[in-house]
Motif scaffolding. Structure first.
Motif, PDB file in Angstrom:
ATOM      1  N   PRO A  56       0.809  -1.230   0.000  1.00  0.00           N
ATOM      2  CA  PRO A  56       0.000   0.000   0.000  1.00  0.00           C
ATOM      3  C   PRO A  56       0.839   1.276   0.000  1.00  0.00           C
ATOM      4  CG  PRO A  56      -0.947  -1.610   1.489  1.00  0.00           C
ATOM      5  CD  PRO A  56       0.371  -2.165   1.053  1.00  0.00           C
ATOM      6  N   LEU A  57       1.916   1.295   0.776  1.00  0.00           N
ATOM      7  CA  LEU A  57       2.775   2.482   0.813  1.00  0.00           C
ATOM      8  C   LEU A  57       3.566   2.611  -0.490  1.00  0.00           C
ATOM      9  CD1 LEU A  57       3.989   4.905   2.243  1.00  0.00           C
ATOM     10  CD2 LEU A  57       5.675   3.370   3.272  1.00  0.00           C
ATOM     11  N   SER A  58       4.123   1.508  -0.963  1.00  0.00           N
ATOM     12  CA  SER A  58       4.912   1.524  -2.189  1.00  0.00           C
ATOM     13  C   SER A  58       4.066   1.997  -3.371  1.00  0.00           C
ATOM     14  CB  SER A  58       5.469   0.131  -2.465  1.00  0.00           C
ATOM     15  OG  SER A  58       6.264   0.134  -3.637  1.00  0.00           O
ATOM     16  N   ASP A  59       2.843   1.478  -3.474  1.00  0.00           N
ATOM     17  CA  ASP A  59       1.956   1.886  -4.565  1.00  0.00           C
ATOM     18  C   ASP A  59       1.565   3.354  -4.454  1.00  0.00           C
ATOM     19  OD1 ASP A  59       2.104  -0.702  -5.424  1.00  0.00           O
ATOM     20  OD2 ASP A  59       0.021  -1.223  -4.995  1.00  0.00           O
ATOM     21  N   THR A  60       1.394   3.832  -3.225  1.00  0.00           N
ATOM     22  CA  THR A  60       1.055   5.239  -3.010  1.00  0.00           C
ATOM     23  C   THR A  60       2.179   6.153  -3.490  1.00  0.00           C
ATOM     24  OG1 THR A  60      -0.351   4.699  -1.113  1.00  0.00           O
ATOM     25  CG2 THR A  60       0.443   6.961  -1.264  1.00  0.00           C
ATOM     26  N   SER A 185      10.125   4.123 -19.204  1.00  0.00           N
ATOM     27  CA  SER A 185       9.317   3.570 -18.116  1.00  0.00           C
ATOM     28  C   SER A 185       8.320   4.616 -17.627  1.00  0.00           C
ATOM     29  CB  SER A 185      10.223   3.138 -16.960  1.00  0.00           C
ATOM     30  OG  SER A 185      11.197   2.223 -17.414  1.00  0.00           O
ATOM     31  N   ALA A 186       7.134   4.173 -17.245  1.00  0.00           N
ATOM     32  CA  ALA A 186       6.067   5.094 -16.863  1.00  0.00           C
ATOM     33  C   ALA A 186       6.490   6.039 -15.752  1.00  0.00           C
ATOM     34  CB  ALA A 186       4.828   4.295 -16.441  1.00  0.00           C
ATOM     35  N   SER A 187       7.234   5.540 -14.771  1.00  0.00           N
ATOM     36  CA  SER A 187       7.654   6.373 -13.646  1.00  0.00           C
ATOM     37  C   SER A 187       8.714   7.394 -14.058  1.00  0.00           C
ATOM     38  CB  SER A 187       8.199   5.498 -12.509  1.00  0.00           C
ATOM     39  OG  SER A 187       9.325   4.750 -12.948  1.00  0.00           O
ATOM     40  N   HIS A 188       9.467   7.081 -15.092  1.00  0.00           N
ATOM     41  CA  HIS A 188      10.562   7.944 -15.555  1.00  0.00           C
ATOM     42  C   HIS A 188      10.084   9.004 -16.541  1.00  0.00           C
ATOM     43  CE1 HIS A 188      14.321   8.400 -18.220  1.00  0.00           C
ATOM     44  NE2 HIS A 188      14.581   9.046 -17.099  1.00  0.00           N
ATOM     45  N   LEU A 189       8.897   8.809 -17.086  1.00  0.00           N
ATOM     46  CA  LEU A 189       8.429   9.647 -18.186  1.00  0.00           C
ATOM     47  C   LEU A 189       8.275  11.130 -17.825  1.00  0.00           C
ATOM     48  CD1 LEU A 189       7.805   9.439 -21.146  1.00  0.00           C
ATOM     49  CD2 LEU A 189       5.461   8.794 -20.587  1.00  0.00           C
ATOM     50  N   PRO A 190       7.734  11.492 -16.654  1.00  0.00           N
ATOM     51  CA  PRO A 190       7.612  12.929 -16.358  1.00  0.00           C
ATOM     52  C   PRO A 190       8.959  13.654 -16.397  1.00  0.00           C
ATOM     53  CG  PRO A 190       6.274  11.647 -14.843  1.00  0.00           C
ATOM     54  CD  PRO A 190       7.089  10.665 -15.612  1.00  0.00           C
ATOM     55  N   PRO A 207       4.222   5.803 -22.055  1.00  0.00           N
ATOM     56  CA  PRO A 207       4.693   5.095 -20.851  1.00  0.00           C
ATOM     57  C   PRO A 207       4.776   3.592 -21.080  1.00  0.00           C
ATOM     58  CG  PRO A 207       2.384   5.748 -20.618  1.00  0.00           C
ATOM     59  CD  PRO A 207       2.877   6.357 -21.890  1.00  0.00           C
ATOM     60  N   ALA A 208       5.879   3.015 -20.627  1.00  0.00           N
ATOM     61  CA  ALA A 208       6.082   1.571 -20.780  1.00  0.00           C
ATOM     62  C   ALA A 208       5.931   0.868 -19.439  1.00  0.00           C
ATOM     63  CB  ALA A 208       7.472   1.296 -21.355  1.00  0.00           C
ATOM     64  N   SER A 209       5.157  -0.164 -19.410  1.00  0.00           N
ATOM     65  CA  SER A 209       5.056  -1.111 -18.302  1.00  0.00           C
ATOM     66  C   SER A 209       4.967  -0.464 -16.921  1.00  0.00           C
ATOM     67  CB  SER A 209       6.253  -2.065 -18.331  1.00  0.00           C
ATOM     68  OG  SER A 209       6.096  -3.089 -17.368  1.00  0.00           O
ATOM     69  N   PRO A 210       3.851   0.231 -16.616  1.00  0.00           N
ATOM     70  CA  PRO A 210       3.695   0.737 -15.240  1.00  0.00           C
ATOM     71  C   PRO A 210       3.696  -0.408 -14.241  1.00  0.00           C
ATOM     72  CG  PRO A 210       1.619   0.869 -16.461  1.00  0.00           C
ATOM     73  CD  PRO A 210       2.673   0.507 -17.450  1.00  0.00           C
ATOM     74  N   SER A 211       4.329  -0.198 -13.120  1.00  0.00           N
ATOM     75  CA  SER A 211       4.462  -1.277 -12.134  1.00  0.00           C
ATOM     76  C   SER A 211       3.210  -1.431 -11.281  1.00  0.00           C
ATOM     77  CB  SER A 211       5.678  -1.037 -11.241  1.00  0.00           C
ATOM     78  OG  SER A 211       5.624   0.252 -10.652  1.00  0.00           O
ATOM     79  N   VAL A 212       2.426  -0.356 -11.128  1.00  0.00           N
ATOM     80  CA  VAL A 212       1.186  -0.417 -10.343  1.00  0.00           C
ATOM     81  C   VAL A 212       0.025  -0.643 -11.296  1.00  0.00           C
ATOM     82  CG1 VAL A 212      -0.328   0.751  -8.718  1.00  0.00           C
ATOM     83  CG2 VAL A 212       2.146   1.133  -8.613  1.00  0.00           C
ATOM     84  N   LYS A 213      -0.584  -1.796 -11.187  1.00  0.00           N
ATOM     85  CA  LYS A 213      -1.724  -2.142 -12.032  1.00  0.00           C
ATOM     86  C   LYS A 213      -2.899  -2.510 -11.117  1.00  0.00           C
ATOM     87  CE  LYS A 213       1.356  -3.920 -15.632  1.00  0.00           C
ATOM     88  NZ  LYS A 213       2.624  -3.742 -14.895  1.00  0.00           N
ATOM     89  N   ASP A 214      -3.664  -1.513 -10.751  1.00  0.00           N
ATOM     90  CA  ASP A 214      -4.721  -1.678  -9.751  1.00  0.00           C
ATOM     91  C   ASP A 214      -6.049  -2.006 -10.434  1.00  0.00           C
ATOM     92  OD1 ASP A 214      -6.317  -1.687  -7.556  1.00  0.00           O
ATOM     93  OD2 ASP A 214      -6.044   0.430  -7.036  1.00  0.00           O
ATOM     94  N   ASN A 215      -6.537  -3.226 -10.223  1.00  0.00           N
ATOM     95  CA  ASN A 215      -7.837  -3.609 -10.772  1.00  0.00           C
ATOM     96  C   ASN A 215      -8.945  -3.574  -9.716  1.00  0.00           C
ATOM     97  OD1 ASN A 215      -7.291  -5.820  -9.187  1.00  0.00           O
ATOM     98  ND2 ASN A 215      -7.163  -7.291 -10.870  1.00  0.00           N
TER      99      ASN A 215
END
Length: 250
Positions: A56-60, A185-190, A207-215
């Motif tokens: 939860p913290l990492s995804d936040t 990478s999605a996190s690096h894009l900004p 963005p390539a392959s975001p690590s957080v995929k919340d369904n």
């Protein structure tokens, strides 16, 4: 000491795992001499390890970095260039180039290949230096792209940029006033988009392959610490430090 190497060393020392290991070393070193300091260091290391690995913290931490741009869809205008920013690889005889790429580089390449199939008129630019490897990342990604069906003559390489700012500096003159897609990478894009904009390139983000995929569905195991979430937290922290440096430079 080389400025680039110094920057890498400092960023490595500021990563969560490095701090945890330092705290554990202090705990062992002062176990008998200063028990209170030793206990405090051990407690702090354990707490940092738990929360760094806690989903939860990492995804936040990661979600705000990855949610800045939507996935690329087919452009109404022809695409001139698809830029793949450098990642990492390790050359190994007997393995295809696709297997020599580390996960971030492979994910960026796969996204670029997907975009190329939407826009076969585009040329692909691969980027990235060799570091301590016999081959540059740009060349290794090119080899992998050819394996995945991209024609060799459609791929250009920039073999010398060591970081994102250098990539923007070196690639910008070639792609100014062109319709360009920027893949990383999605996190690096900004951070990457800001550097390319600084040098006059208004790229389309991919963005390539975001690590957080919340369904929306989470099992009980989601709330257990996991090594992949430690890696994700490290990535988020690395990008945060990079954006601070970028802000200070500006």
């Amino acid at each position: 000491m080389d400025l680039f190497l110094l920057k890498k060393i400092i960023s490595f020392m500021l990563m969560p795992l490095s701090i945890i290991l330092l705290l554990l070393f202090i705990a062992m070193l002062f176990y008998r001499l200063k028990p209170k300091l030793s206990f405090s260091s051990l407690l702090l290391a354990t707490t940092l390890l738990f929360f760094s690995s806690f989903a939860p913290l990492s995804d936040t931490l990661m979600t705000p970095l990855e949610n800045n741009y939507p996935a690329f869809t087919k452009s109404e205008k022809p695409i001139d260039y698809i830029i793949i920013l450098g990642g990492a690889h390790r050359s190994a005889k007997g393995l295809p180039a696709t297997s020599q790429l580390k996960s971030s580089s492979l994910a960026r390449l796969v996204e670029a290949v997907r975009i190329y199939h939407l826009h076969p008129e585009a040329q692909i630019i691969t980027s990235g230096y060799a570091s301590d490897d016999e081959s540059s990342n740009a060349e290794k990604v090119k080899q992998a792209a050819i394996i995945l069906g991209i024609p060799k003559h459609k791929i250009l390489t920039e073999n010398f940029p060591q970081d994102t700012e250098e990539e923007a500096q070196l690639i910008a003159p070639r792609v100014l006033n062109r319709n360009v897609v920027l893949v990383t990478s999605a996190s690096h894009l900004p951070r990457a988009m800001a550097y390319f904009k600084k040098y006059g390139v208004n790229a389309i983000p991919a963005p390539a392959s975001p690590s957080v995929k919340d369904n929306g569905q989470k099992s009980w195991s989601y709330y257990l610490p996991h090594v992949t979430k430690l890696q994700q937290t490290t990535g988020a922290w690395y990008e945060a430090l990079g954006r601070i440096v970028q802000w200070l430079k500006s």
